[in-house]
Design a protein around this motif. Structure first.
Motif, PDB file in Angstrom:
ATOM      1  N   GLY A   1      -3.312  -2.631  -2.360  1.00 42.67           N
ATOM      2  CA  GLY A   1      -3.209  -1.230  -1.485  1.00 42.67           C
ATOM      3  C   GLY A   1      -4.124  -1.232  -0.637  1.00 42.67           C
ATOM      4  O   GLY A   1      -4.291  -2.061  -0.941  1.00 42.67           O
ATOM      5  N   SER A   2      -4.564  -0.138  -0.122  1.00 41.58           N
ATOM      6  CA  SER A   2      -5.738   0.454   0.638  1.00 41.58           C
ATOM      7  C   SER A   2      -6.480   1.675  -0.160  1.00 41.58           C
ATOM      8  O   SER A   2      -5.781   2.538  -0.303  1.00 41.58           O
ATOM      9  CB  SER A   2      -5.060   0.340   1.968  1.00 41.58           C
TER      10      SER A   2
ATOM     11  N   ALA B   1       0.997  -1.151   0.011  1.00 39.57           N
ATOM     12  CA  ALA B   1      -0.438   0.000  -0.219  1.00 39.57           C
ATOM     13  C   ALA B   1       1.275   1.414   0.259  1.00 39.57           C
ATOM     14  O   ALA B   1       1.854   1.614   0.488  1.00 39.57           O
ATOM     15  CB  ALA B   1      -1.018  -0.097   1.089  1.00 39.57           C
TER      16      ALA B   1
ATOM     17  N   ASN C   1      -4.393   3.765   1.660  1.00 37.42           N
ATOM     18  CA  ASN C   1      -3.091   4.490   0.739  1.00 37.42           C
ATOM     19  C   ASN C   1      -2.930   3.608  -0.489  1.00 37.42           C
ATOM     20  O   ASN C   1      -2.732   2.548  -0.583  1.00 37.42           O
ATOM     21  CB  ASN C   1      -2.187   3.635   2.028  1.00 37.42           C
ATOM     22  N   SER C   2      -3.565   3.438  -1.843  1.00 37.57           N
ATOM     23  CA  SER C   2      -4.000   3.295  -2.845  1.00 37.57           C
ATOM     24  C   SER C   2      -2.269   3.295  -3.420  1.00 37.57           C
ATOM     25  O   SER C   2      -1.362   4.146  -3.078  1.00 37.57           O
ATOM     26  CB  SER C   2      -4.341   3.664  -3.944  1.00 37.57           C
TER      27      SER C   2
ATOM     28  N   ASN D   1      -7.149  -1.853  -4.889  1.00 32.54           N
ATOM     29  CA  ASN D   1      -6.940  -0.383  -4.724  1.00 32.54           C
ATOM     30  C   ASN D   1      -5.336   0.130  -5.645  1.00 32.54           C
ATOM     31  O   ASN D   1      -4.319   0.903  -4.559  1.00 32.54           O
ATOM     32  CB  ASN D   1      -6.405  -0.050  -3.074  1.00 32.54           C
TER      33      ASN D   1
END
Length: 505
Positions: free
Chosen positions: A238-239, A214, A242-243, A277
């Motif tokens: 990713g998140s 991420a 936090n891509s 993400n």
């Protein structure tokens, strides 16, 4: 004779004029000069990569021709900035002439090695352009942000040749990522400590996995790509907060949304990808998946500003959730030579500014069994500024061309009645292929009212009343949250996002 006299008179006048010294340049006092800006901000650059060229305009506001005694960089020859004054490159200039009420451009560039300046991951590098005029000194500040990065590129051999890899029997400027690289360590583990800058084709070796965590930023130089070789895997997780970002290496605002800056991500035959993400932008083809092994998982994936195709799938096996596309030169989604696909709560949009593009193109090759198509679209949007947002190209009529759109918005205006909507594949009344869809047959019907298509903000707004809460709840349970993490379980809207207020842009 008179003609000869006129010619001799003209020659005399020209010769006399050429010998005159009417242009008397007086030394500048400093009060005559003004500048187009007091600070030249050069946009962010990577360490050891040259910047774009920026300009400063210098004005002589007086009624006299002046000579500027000195123009120089405050750090002198040690400065990492470069100037061009009056067409001459350098870092120091003397007796620069400037006519009354005239102006000139000074062009500025820079290249900075961050390791010679600081141990940090990024820092501001500054200098000044000094204009010396008698006892007066004027200045213009120069500022650029320099970022450190991990640079991955083909090695140069002693004979002058470069490392290459073989793709489709051709040698390509590229290299295999090495888990024991002497400089970078494990090149198959990418994290968010520093950005990555790729030169050439960075390939995941057969049988290996590239893990991307991420917040990782990956920047590709022109004609560069990320390639998964057969039996390899790309795992990019990713998140929402936090891509992962994959884009070109030009960081100036003018390149923020410029298509075609790099080649794209290629998933070769018998390789695979799991990506979540992640934003992929400004490529030729954003993500190409060709006859992958297993099921490629795409969740919360955004693909924008691609010169040709955003998502190009060839005989692939893909499950997509909350996938968003926009601004692609030929199609946002292209499915060719069949394959197996399951897309839920996706937004395949295309607002490319030129003609001959659409949102989705689907074919099954020559129609034979190896290219059989099985495609499902659920609670999704297929829309754009083209008259028809889907182009279906079945071989041999319905043979091996199986598809269904369930609870989707499809723009299909059928301009000039070019398509027969009473027969396969555009018979929107056939429940086998089209079930409870919204068909936008004109510009006013079922508009999605996206937040801002130019900025790739593809959330539908509260003006899109026919799309709000239209999604099937069973499909929504398969993707319970939208791309931003908002729950859609109680009232699912169509597409990858729950709606936002129309004031958001």
């Amino acid at each position: 004779m008179k003609t000869l006299y006129n010619i001799l008179f003209l020659i005399t006048i020209i010769s006399f004029a050429s010998c005159r010294d009417d242009f008397n340049f007086e030394p500048a006092s400093g009060s005559e000069l003004t500048f187009s800006k007091d600070t030249v901000y050069l946009d962010t650059i990577f360490s050891n990569i040259g910047s774009s060229t920026y300009n400063l305009r210098v004005y002589n506001n007086s009624n006299k021709d002046i000579k500027i005694p000195a123009i120089r960089l405050a750090k002198g020859e040690n400065s990492n900035f470069r100037l061009m004054v009056d067409g001459m490159p350098g870092k120091s200039f003397e007796n620069v002439e400037l006519l009354a009420k005239d102006s000139m451009f000074i062009f500025v560039e820079t290249t900075v090695d961050i390791k010679q300046q600081t141990n940090g991951a990024e820092f501001l590098y500054t200098d000044e352009i000094l204009f010396q005029a008698g006892s007066n000194q004027q200045k213009v500040n120069l500022v650029t942000l320099v970022k450190d990065a991990v640079f991955l590129y083909p090695q140069k051999f002693q004979n002058g040749s470069y490392e290459s890899i073989t793709i489709n029997d051709e040698q390509v400027y590229g290299f295999f990522l090495d888990e024991n690289d002497a400089t970078n360590g494990n090149e198959l583990e990418w994290n968010n400590t520093k950005p990555y800058v790729i030169y050439g084709a960075a390939a995941v070796p057969p049988g290996k996995t590239l893990n991307v965590t991420a917040g990782t930023e990956v920047h590709f130089h022109r004609n560069s790509a990320l390639i998964a070789f057969p039996t390899s895997t790309i795992n990019a997780q990713g998140s929402i907060e936090n891509s992962i970002l994959m884009q070109g290496d030009r960081l100036e605002p003018n390149f923020e949304d410029t298509p075609g800056q790099w080649t794209g991500v290629w998933i070769g035959q018998n390789s695979n990808i799991s990506i979540a993400n992640t934003v992929i932008k400004n490529a030729v083809n954003g993500l190409l998946i060709n006859a992958n092994n297993g099921t490629a998982s795409l969740e919360n994936v955004q693909i924008y500003n691609c010169e040709q195709f955003g998502l190009l799938l060839a005989t692939a096996n893909v499950m997509g959730k909350n996938v968003v596309t926009n601004n692609c030169g030929r199609a946002a989604l292209a499915i060719t030579n069949g394959g197996v696909y399951d897309f839920t709560h996706c937004t395949f949009a295309n607002y490319w500014s030129r003609q001959n593009q659409t949102a989705a193109i689907i074919d099954n090759g020559d129609g034979t069994l190896p290219f059989a198509l099985q495609a499902q679209f659920k609670n999704s949007i297929i829309y754009g500024n083209a008259s028809e947002s889907i182009v279906l190209v079945p071989a041999n009529n319905q043979s091996n061309f199986n598809f269904s759109f369930d609870y989707c918005l499809i723009k299909f205006q059928n301009t000039g009645n070019r398509y027969n909507t009473e027969v396969f594949p555009y018979n929107f009344n056939n429940p086998t292929n089209y079930n409870n869809n919204l068909i936008a047959k004109n510009f006013n019907e079922h508009q999605p009212y996206f937040s801002n298509t130019q900025k790739n903000k593809m959330m539908i707004t509260d003006k899109a009343t026919s799309l709000i809460n239209y999604g099937n709840s069973l499909f929504a349970q398969q993707v319970p949250n939208d791309l931003l993490g908002n729950s859609r379980l109680t009232a699912p809207d169509l597409g990858a996002y729950q709606h936002v207020t129309s004031s958001v842009d």
